[in-house]
Scaffold this motif. Sequence first.
Motif, short mmCIF file in Angstrom:
data_model
loop_
_atom_site.label_atom_id
_atom_site.label_comp_id
_atom_site.label_asym_id
_atom_site.label_seq_id
_atom_site.Cartn_x
_atom_site.Cartn_y
_atom_site.Cartn_z
N ALA A 177 67.00 -37.47 45.04
CA ALA A 177 67.24 -36.29 45.87
C ALA A 177 67.96 -35.20 45.07
O ALA A 177 67.64 -34.01 45.16
N GLU A 178 68.95 -35.60 44.28
CA GLU A 178 69.71 -34.64 43.48
C GLU A 178 68.86 -34.02 42.37
O GLU A 178 69.09 -32.88 41.97
N LEU A 179 67.86 -34.77 41.86
CA LEU A 179 66.97 -34.25 40.82
C LEU A 179 65.83 -33.42 41.40
O LEU A 179 65.02 -32.87 40.64
N GLY A 180 65.73 -33.37 42.74
CA GLY A 180 64.65 -32.60 43.35
C GLY A 180 63.32 -33.30 43.29
O GLY A 180 62.26 -32.64 43.30
N ILE A 181 63.32 -34.62 43.21
CA ILE A 181 62.09 -35.41 43.17
C ILE A 181 61.77 -35.91 44.57
O ILE A 181 62.66 -36.43 45.25
N PRO A 182 60.53 -35.75 45.05
CA PRO A 182 60.19 -36.27 46.39
C PRO A 182 60.38 -37.78 46.42
O PRO A 182 59.84 -38.50 45.58
N VAL A 183 61.14 -38.26 47.38
CA VAL A 183 61.49 -39.67 47.44
C VAL A 183 61.22 -40.20 48.84
O VAL A 183 61.47 -39.53 49.83
N ASN A 228 56.48 -25.24 37.91
CA ASN A 228 56.18 -23.80 37.88
C ASN A 228 56.43 -23.20 39.27
O ASN A 228 55.48 -22.91 40.02
N PRO A 229 57.68 -23.02 39.66
CA PRO A 229 58.02 -22.54 41.01
C PRO A 229 57.33 -21.23 41.39
O PRO A 229 57.03 -21.00 42.57
N GLY A 230 57.06 -20.39 40.42
CA GLY A 230 56.44 -19.11 40.73
C GLY A 230 55.01 -19.25 41.21
O GLY A 230 54.44 -18.28 41.73
N SER A 231 54.43 -20.41 41.05
CA SER A 231 53.04 -20.62 41.48
C SER A 231 52.93 -21.04 42.94
O SER A 231 51.82 -21.27 43.43
N ALA A 232 54.06 -21.19 43.63
CA ALA A 232 54.03 -21.63 45.03
C ALA A 232 53.32 -20.62 45.92
O ALA A 232 53.60 -19.41 45.85
N THR A 233 52.38 -21.10 46.73
CA THR A 233 51.61 -20.23 47.61
C THR A 233 51.58 -20.73 49.06
O THR A 233 51.38 -19.94 49.97
N LYS A 234 51.79 -22.01 49.25
CA LYS A 234 51.67 -22.59 50.59
C LYS A 234 53.06 -22.82 51.18
O LYS A 234 54.05 -22.94 50.46
N SER A 235 53.09 -22.90 52.50
CA SER A 235 54.38 -23.07 53.18
C SER A 235 55.05 -24.38 52.77
O SER A 235 56.28 -24.41 52.59
N TRP A 236 54.27 -25.44 52.57
CA TRP A 236 54.90 -26.71 52.19
C TRP A 236 55.40 -26.67 50.75
O TRP A 236 56.35 -27.38 50.40
N HIS A 237 54.80 -25.79 49.90
CA HIS A 237 55.31 -25.59 48.54
C HIS A 237 56.73 -25.03 48.62
O HIS A 237 57.66 -25.55 47.96
N ASN A 243 64.20 -27.45 49.64
CA ASN A 243 64.94 -28.72 49.70
C ASN A 243 65.49 -29.10 48.33
O ASN A 243 66.60 -29.63 48.22
N ARG A 244 64.70 -28.78 47.31
CA ARG A 244 65.15 -29.10 45.95
C ARG A 244 66.40 -28.28 45.60
O ARG A 244 67.35 -28.80 45.01
N GLY A 258 46.86 -34.24 60.41
CA GLY A 258 46.30 -34.74 59.16
C GLY A 258 46.46 -33.78 58.00
O GLY A 258 45.80 -33.93 56.97
N GLU A 259 47.36 -32.80 58.14
CA GLU A 259 47.59 -31.83 57.08
C GLU A 259 48.86 -32.19 56.30
O GLU A 259 49.79 -32.82 56.83
N ILE A 260 48.93 -31.77 55.03
CA ILE A 260 50.09 -32.05 54.19
C ILE A 260 51.31 -31.32 54.73
O ILE A 260 51.25 -30.14 55.12
N ALA A 261 52.43 -32.06 54.78
CA ALA A 261 53.68 -31.47 55.26
C ALA A 261 54.84 -32.03 54.46
O ALA A 261 54.72 -33.07 53.81
N ILE A 262 55.95 -31.31 54.49
CA ILE A 262 57.19 -31.76 53.83
C ILE A 262 58.19 -32.14 54.92
O ILE A 262 58.45 -31.37 55.84
N ARG A 263 58.72 -33.34 54.81
CA ARG A 263 59.70 -33.80 55.79
C ARG A 263 60.87 -34.44 55.06
O ARG A 263 60.77 -34.82 53.89
#
Length: 354
Positions: A177-183, A228-237, A243-244, A258-263
């Motif tokens: 979590a501290e490294l910003g890695i999805p866990v 590459n944070p500047g490449s983010a285009t989608k809401s879940w990006h 969160n990171r 059935g769509e990708i989401a961040i939780r």
Amino acid sequence: MAITVNGGAAAASMLNVALSNTKPGEFKPKTSAVTNIQTTLSQSDVNANNRLIMNSAINRLNGIAQGIVEPNQDREWEVVGAYLQATGQPYQIKIAANGALSVEAQADGILSDFNEAQKLGIANAIQQFDSVANQVDQESARNGYLNSYNNAAARLIMMRQHAPAEDPWEIDFQRYAELGIPVQVGLNGEGEIVAINQLEHDFSEVEDIDDRLKLLAARDELKFILENPGSATKSWHHLALGNRTDDDDFLLVLDDDGEIAIRNNLHRDTPASQLSLNHITPQFLKDDFEVETTSQWQVDAADLYRQGKGFYFDFDHTGTNIVTREQNLTYALNLHKPVDRTQDIIKAQLSILT
């Protein structure tokens, strides 16, 4: 002066002294009657001793099943009994004339107390219960895994309140979590709670192939966005990047559409309004599961197996219906069976007449 005597042997000794001092003209029991009394008293001592031995053996096996006692590898009856009890196999404990204990699985026993039809019934019952025992094992494993998720949720809540990480998975979870890695909190092959680095995860727990491919593609996409944070285009990006920045845990999931989401791993369950890991708990653990039984003896045997208690199969008073007997003092020593005293009464009557 008070005199204390113990057991049948002492009582028989007192009887012999009394007989030797009998006055002339008084009734004197026959020598055979005295012998019978001594035998009865001695047998009473044996029966009492057998009860103590059997009770101790049953308590010890139950202690082993509960993890309170370690089995003594030098006692064969104890090792065998503990194994049979732990695996839900019917067995009986035997006491030899010298007080030695032995354990016999009904599947291997001679079953001398039963007629041929009953022996076949016992054999069929043992075979049928294998399937029931397997279902009880599955039920127990599922309940254990669900309990692990509940305990993990409780620990995550405590860590949010600044409790220190303790178990290895908690330390890994906090580090990711501290490294910003999805866990993701999940189970390993041994059924233990672990913290899964989703950037290196294959999502093999997802049964639907299309859903798994969707998550794998999102995983690779997220790797690129985090680098590459500047490449983010989608809401879940953007949500993942937010969160990171906040050092908050996050993970990839599929929403109800059935769509990708961040939780977050902890999610508020709407019906219960409580934080839980319910949304990432495998569906097969949440589905209803019921052990299938077809008769009362199977229900009783399954209940005893769940409780870690020993049992064996027997017949009711009709001699036609299978029943399950708990491995306790009453059934182990057959104290529940009526004793036929006909021959004893006849012998007593003949003794009086002669």
